[in-house]
Design a protein around this motif. Structure first.
Motif, PDB file in Angstrom:
ATOM      1  N   ASP A 180       0.847  -1.191   0.000  1.00  0.00           N
ATOM      2  CA  ASP A 180       0.000   0.000   0.000  1.00  0.00           C
ATOM      3  C   ASP A 180       0.878   1.234   0.000  1.00  0.00           C
ATOM      4  O   ASP A 180       1.705   1.411   0.903  1.00  0.00           O
ATOM      5  CB  ASP A 180      -0.891   0.004   1.232  1.00  0.00           C
ATOM      6  N   THR A 203       0.200   4.145   0.824  1.00  0.00           N
ATOM      7  CA  THR A 203      -0.093   5.016   1.961  1.00  0.00           C
ATOM      8  C   THR A 203       0.237   4.374   3.295  1.00  0.00           C
ATOM      9  O   THR A 203      -0.025   4.965   4.338  1.00  0.00           O
ATOM     10  CB  THR A 203      -1.581   5.409   1.948  1.00  0.00           C
ATOM     11  N   ASP A 204       0.786   3.152   3.286  1.00  0.00           N
ATOM     12  CA  ASP A 204       1.156   2.469   4.516  1.00  0.00           C
ATOM     13  C   ASP A 204       2.512   2.973   4.980  1.00  0.00           C
ATOM     14  O   ASP A 204       3.489   2.898   4.227  1.00  0.00           O
ATOM     15  CB  ASP A 204       1.189   0.955   4.277  1.00  0.00           C
ATOM     16  N   ARG A 264      -3.821  10.164   7.620  1.00  0.00           N
ATOM     17  CA  ARG A 264      -3.788  10.409   6.179  1.00  0.00           C
ATOM     18  C   ARG A 264      -2.789  11.501   5.816  1.00  0.00           C
ATOM     19  O   ARG A 264      -2.062  11.385   4.815  1.00  0.00           O
ATOM     20  CB  ARG A 264      -5.198  10.789   5.703  1.00  0.00           C
ATOM     21  N   ASP A 297      -5.084   5.606  -0.565  1.00  0.00           N
ATOM     22  CA  ASP A 297      -5.826   4.449  -0.102  1.00  0.00           C
ATOM     23  C   ASP A 297      -7.315   4.771  -0.140  1.00  0.00           C
ATOM     24  O   ASP A 297      -7.797   5.640   0.604  1.00  0.00           O
ATOM     25  CB  ASP A 297      -5.373   4.094   1.304  1.00  0.00           C
ATOM     26  N   ARG A 353      -9.691   3.003   0.883  1.00  0.00           N
ATOM     27  CA  ARG A 353     -10.373   2.617   2.107  1.00  0.00           C
ATOM     28  C   ARG A 353     -10.288   3.719   3.154  1.00  0.00           C
ATOM     29  O   ARG A 353     -11.243   3.956   3.905  1.00  0.00           O
ATOM     30  CB  ARG A 353      -9.758   1.328   2.642  1.00  0.00           C
ATOM     31  N   ARG A 375     -10.774  -3.297   5.629  1.00  0.00           N
ATOM     32  CA  ARG A 375      -9.367  -2.869   5.636  1.00  0.00           C
ATOM     33  C   ARG A 375      -8.535  -3.797   6.516  1.00  0.00           C
ATOM     34  O   ARG A 375      -7.409  -4.152   6.179  1.00  0.00           O
ATOM     35  CB  ARG A 375      -9.271  -1.430   6.140  1.00  0.00           C
TER      36      ARG A 375
END
Length: 405
Positions: free
Chosen positions: A7, A9-10, A318, A335, A337, A400
């Protein structure tokens, strides 16, 4: 076990360390957006050719950049100059909150009026339907009267002939003739009394909400104009202008990695979500949001506060994911989610505040019973919207968790 996907954004997805230069680039880009939105607001906010729509967009862009700068200063404060960050962060939060009041009042009013229209269907059939039914009824009645008159004339004539003529030896037995009468026109069932009361009180309830929330929006607009012209705001704008060219990093930021601080923000979010009653929210129509709905306490609903806190922590998470990318590649996919969960929590807050506004309007002295009833139904409807938003967030968050598990 489901496969763990990479991901973007992880915070823990990247193998290489993320230097503090990425944070500096992100803060500079957000400061530039802040100054651009401020210039646009100054050009359109004073009644220029741009119109009010562009002024609203500029104010929204100001709030967006101010939230991101303030959130980044909070998440990555060990890597920034402590004195400078602690002075700027609350000022940006004050500015964002002040500018958001007017928009919140207007969106709250629109939401409540739309709900009133949805809950108050038309109780009278259209005019052309009434005309057609009346015309058909008159035609049916006229046809039935003519048939009855004709049958009666024939029966009377037969009786006179039988009186003068001799009776036959074996009179034939004839079945009596029955004239079919037209069925009466079908009537539509009358609306329930509750629907009638709601429809009567909906107009007065809408007028009351419009008066109260328009007054609040006008006051918020005046407060925003005063804030944008104050010395406090100019001091904030000067600091953001300096931030656009020079980010005051701490000495420890030279060899620091952004990922542990971003992971800490995600961990705080995960802990806050774990404290929510997600098991209850996972069942639709659980009526948990209606508990204490008749409480006379005008304070905000006590069970909404943890959900609002999760909404703020989700935003910080975020923004931290955006800072890891350095603000240099806006085309990087986010992301979906996280966006879906954030939208569900935004709806949760909007519905909660709308329900509080309906309850506050219902406490107005000397209002008609029908108006109070309509406001009560409106309050219950918005609390159901709160429950629906919790259910949507639970579904999104569980998905998620399974995907990343």
């Amino acid at each position: 076990m489901a496969q763990r996907h990479l991901d973007p954004t992880d915070p823990t997805a990247a193998a290489a360390p993320v230097p503090a230069d990425a944070l500096a680039a992100y803060l500079r880009s957000q400061a530039t957006e802040f100054l651009r939105a401020l210039r646009q607001h100054q050009e359109t906010g004073a009644g220029a050719a741009g119109g009010p729509a562009e002024s609203v967009d500029a104010a929204r862009a100001l709030r967006r950049s101010a939230r991101r700068i303030s959130g980044s200063l909070h998440t990555f404060r060990p890597l920034l100059d402590e004195t400078w960050a602690e002075e700027l962060r609350p000022e940006l939060a004050w500015l964002s909150g002040t500018l958001a009041l007017e928009h919140a009042c207007q969106s709250r009013l629109d939401r409540l009026l739309q709900a009133l229209n949805r809950l108050s269907p038309r109780t009278e059939p259209p005019t052309d339907t009434l005309v057609d039914v009346a015309a058909g009824s008159r035609a049916d009645l006229a046809a039935g009267s003519r048939a009855d008159l004709a049958a009666g004339s024939r029966a009377a004539g037969a009786a006179r002939v039988g009186a003068t003529a001799p009776a036959p030896a074996a009179p034939a037995t004839a079945a009596p003739r029955t004239v079919p009468h037209p069925a009466p026109p079908a009537r539509s069932p009358a609306p329930p009394e509750a629907r009638g009361n709601l429809t009567v009180g909906a107009a007065k309830a809408g007028a009351l909400l419009d008066r109260q929330l328009t007054l609040a929006r006008t006051r918020a607009h005046s407060t925003a104009l005063q804030a944008l012209g104050s010395a406090r705001f100019h001091a904030v704008a000067d600091k953001v202008a300096v931030l656009a060219s020079d980010v005051p990093l701490a000495p420890a930021a030279q060899t620091a990695d952004l990922r542990p601080l971003a992971a800490a923000a995600e961990e705080r979010l995960t802990d806050a979500v774990a404290a929510l009653p997600l098991v209850t929210a996972g069942h639709p129509y659980n009526a948990e949001a209606l508990v204490h709905g008749l409480s006379p306490d005008p304070a905000p609903h006590p069970q909404d506060a943890p959900w609002h806190q999760v909404r703020l922590l989700l935003r910080l998470h975020r923004y931290a994911c955006e800072a890891l990318r350095g603000g240099e590649d806006p085309g990087t996919p986010v992301d979906a989610r996280l966006l879906t969960a954030g939208q569900a929590l935004n709806r949760h807050r909007e519905a909660s505040e709308a329900a509080a506004a309906a309850a506050a309007a219902a406490r107005t002295p000397r209002i008609a019973p029908a108006t109070a009833y309509a406001l009560g139904v409106l309050h219950a409807d918005q609390r159901h919207e709160v429950e629906a938003a919790r259910f949507a967030f639970q579904q999104c968050w569980q998905q998620r968790t399974v995907t990343a598990g």
